[in-house]
Design a protein around this motif. Structure first.
Motif, mmCIF file in Angstrom:
data_model
loop_
_atom_site.group_PDB
_atom_site.id
_atom_site.type_symbol
_atom_site.label_atom_id
_atom_site.label_comp_id
_atom_site.label_asym_id
_atom_site.label_seq_id
_atom_site.Cartn_x
_atom_site.Cartn_y
_atom_site.Cartn_z
ATOM 1 N N UNK A 136 9.816 -91.787 -53.775
ATOM 2 C CA UNK A 136 9.142 -90.819 -54.653
ATOM 3 C C UNK A 136 9.512 -90.999 -56.116
ATOM 4 N N UNK A 137 10.525 -91.858 -56.386
ATOM 5 C CA UNK A 137 11.039 -92.106 -57.738
ATOM 6 C C UNK A 137 11.555 -90.816 -58.394
ATOM 7 N N UNK A 138 12.169 -89.960 -57.581
ATOM 8 C CA UNK A 138 12.751 -88.723 -58.085
ATOM 9 C C UNK A 138 14.273 -88.843 -58.121
ATOM 10 N N UNK A 139 14.837 -88.466 -59.267
ATOM 11 C CA UNK A 139 16.285 -88.431 -59.417
ATOM 12 C C UNK A 139 16.828 -87.093 -58.923
ATOM 13 N N UNK A 140 18.054 -87.110 -58.419
ATOM 14 C CA UNK A 140 18.773 -85.877 -58.117
ATOM 15 C C UNK A 140 20.263 -86.136 -58.316
ATOM 16 N N UNK A 141 21.035 -85.058 -58.436
ATOM 17 C CA UNK A 141 22.482 -85.168 -58.586
ATOM 18 C C UNK A 141 23.160 -84.313 -57.526
ATOM 19 N N UNK A 142 23.306 -84.848 -56.319
ATOM 20 C CA UNK A 142 23.931 -84.066 -55.241
ATOM 21 C C UNK A 142 25.424 -83.903 -55.474
ATOM 22 N N UNK A 143 25.987 -82.893 -54.831
ATOM 23 C CA UNK A 143 27.421 -82.635 -54.917
ATOM 24 C C UNK A 143 28.159 -83.583 -53.991
ATOM 25 N N UNK A 144 29.166 -84.272 -54.524
ATOM 26 C CA UNK A 144 29.997 -85.134 -53.682
ATOM 27 C C UNK A 144 30.885 -84.252 -52.811
ATOM 28 N N UNK A 145 30.959 -84.574 -51.516
ATOM 29 C CA UNK A 145 31.818 -83.837 -50.604
ATOM 30 C C UNK A 145 33.183 -84.517 -50.506
ATOM 31 N N UNK A 146 34.235 -83.744 -50.218
ATOM 32 C CA UNK A 146 35.540 -84.345 -49.982
ATOM 33 C C UNK A 146 36.409 -84.378 -51.219
#
Length: 495
Positions: free
Chosen positions: A230-240
């Motif tokens: 989809x060429x969409x950026x996101x910034x997920x939360x890193x776990x751990x």
């Protein structure tokens, strides 16, 4: 050392870096070079040392641990005139990307004395021992160094970097290696901040993951994901584990494990070897080294290698105040056989991709429904139900983990709030003390001013007293003189 009789790879402990002795003259120490492993051989090209760009190609036989220089043919050694165009000399280069494509090593980007304003694709033909340039067309990206380049099918995905004028970039460019046409990816949502010296990997041929890097003043520890569908950026939360910002680190992935090694912040090197589960985005510290260890360097390389059927990570080079040329290897612990990979069919793969999207993008994503439906028609429904059940278990486990993390974070937050309240009380007390001291200082300053005034008056009085004393002294002197004169007169008149 009898290298033929020493099976070094059979004596290593899991998940521990080991420095291995090598045979033959070692390559000069360097950093920001390129490295690729092909058929039990590690190839390195270029890099930088003491401000000088390098152009040599070195080859390490990983089975026998022997270094040698990979010699490219010259024009005089060409078999035919048509080969002359292929025999381009490799320019001294640093901060480039090197990948395997067929029987060739592709070299893109990097800083060199090459006057080209756009990215040039050099290659090394390992069979013919020649190098050259692969001519490309389309929207060729501006020349740069410190970028990341990943291979997805027959396409190269280039992100970020720093151009010749030190302008930071965060664009995404795609080179189709079958047509040699460049295109600019028009992405959506918020892209990562412009950066260079980051690392990148692609999960399930769809999700480009960018970790770390730096600008001219900031070092990053963030993770960004680009959905190539989809060429969409996101910034997920890193776990751990929380990790320190870093740039110049190296990364290599084996299956769903992404190993991240070294890097630093221009003050100190990163001591941890990190491993990220690319499907859950759970990050943990695998092992650590002592300070000033060669693996705690910027500009090192880490490559995945298979030697005698076993998987290894191979690290070389880097700079941490000293330039390094030591060879380090690690044998990662194999995936637990009790939990085999369940995504086998095309429908299961599609389902896995949707789960990965839920983990990685942390928001709703819609795939091409036609593709999914076509995939469903090709498999037994029971297989898909089994997949969904496994997904449910994975999601439930993830939810439980998130709840536990939430509880831990809440406890830490309560502790921080309590500490903040105590600090606020202490701050108010200190502010009251400061106000009292300020008032006392003002009173002291008034008293000092008054004393200065009195002192000035005393100086005037002292001058007047001194004047009166002088007058008194003069008067006494005159009186004495007159008495003496009178006494003399009487003596003169006596009979």
């Amino acid at each position: 050392m009898g290298s033929d009789n020493w099976n070094w790879h059979s004596s290593l402990d899991y998940d521990q870096w080991v420095s291995l002795p090598v045979v033959g003259p070692q390559p000069s120490a360097r950093y920001k070079h390129g490295a690729v492993v092909i058929d039990e051989k590690l190839y390195i090209f270029g890099g930088s040392r003491n401000g000088r760009y390098l152009s040599d190609v070195q080859e390490l036989d990983l089975r026998h641990l022997s270094w040698s220089t990979f010699k490219l043919k010259t024009q005089s050694e060409s078999d035919s005139i048509k080969d002359v165009k292929l025999l381009e000399a490799l320019p001294p280069t640093s901060g480039h990307s090197m990948l395997k494509w067929g029987n060739k090593l592709l070299i893109l980007g990097g800083h060199s004395k090459d006057s080209s304003d756009t990215v040039t694709v050099h290659y090394i033909d390992l069979e013919a021992c020649v190098s050259g340039i692969m001519e490309a067309t389309g929207n060729i990206p501006v020349a740069r160094g410190g970028q990341s380049v990943t291979l997805v099918g027959s396409k190269l995905i280039m992100f970020g970097g720093e151009d010749k004028n030190r302008r930071l970039l965060n664009d995404v460019n795609v080179l189709d290696l079958e047509t040699m046409i460049w295109n600019v990816a028009e992405t959506k949502q918020t892209p990562p901040a412009p950066r260079f010296d980051h690392t990148a990997a692609v999960h399930v041929d769809r999700y480009l993951q960018i970790f770390g890097g730096c600008s001219h003043s900031t070092f990053f520890s963030d993770l960004h994901v680009l959905d190539l569908g989809t060429l969409e950026w996101s910034q997920p939360q890193i776990q751990g584990n929380l990790v320190s910002p870093r740039a110049g680190h190296a990364g290599s992935h084996i299956d769903e494990k992404w190993f991240i090694v070294g890097g630093g912040d221009n003050k100190s090197g990163a001591l941890e070897t990190l491993v990220m589960d690319m499907s859950t985005l759970a990050l943990s510290v695998l092992t650590s080294v002592e300070g000033k260890h060669p693996l705690a360097s910027e500009g090192l390389t880490v490559s995945s290698a298979i030697v005698d059927g076993e998987q290894f990570l191979v690290a070389f080079g880097g700079y941490n105040g000293n330039y390094n040329n030591e060879l380090f290897v690690m044998k990662p612990k194999p995936k637990d056989s009790k939990h085999p990979k369940i995504f086998k069919s095309s429908a299961a793969a599609a389902a896995a991709a949707s789960v990965t999207a839920a983990y990685a993008l942390a928001k709703s994503k819609s795939f091409d429904i036609t593709t999914v439906e076509n995939s469903k028609s090709k498999v037994d429904l029971s297989v898909e139900i089994g997949v969904i059940k496994e997904e449910k278990k994975a999601l439930e486990s993830s939810i439980a983990w998130v709840k536990a993390e939430k509880s831990t974070v809440k406890a830490k937050l309560d502790e921080i709030n309590e500490t903040h309240a105590d600090l606020s009380k202490e701050l108010h007390s200190v502010q009251g003390q400061l106000a009292a001291e300020k008032s006392r200082c003002a009173n002291l300053e008034a008293q000092i001013s008054e004393l200065h005034t009195r002192l000035s008056s005393m100086e005037s009085i002292e001058q007047k007293v001194q004047s009166l004393r002088s007058q008194k002294s003069a008067l006494e002197h005159n009186t004495a003189a007159q008495k003496q004169s009178s006494s003399s007169a009487w003596r003169w008149m006596a009979p």
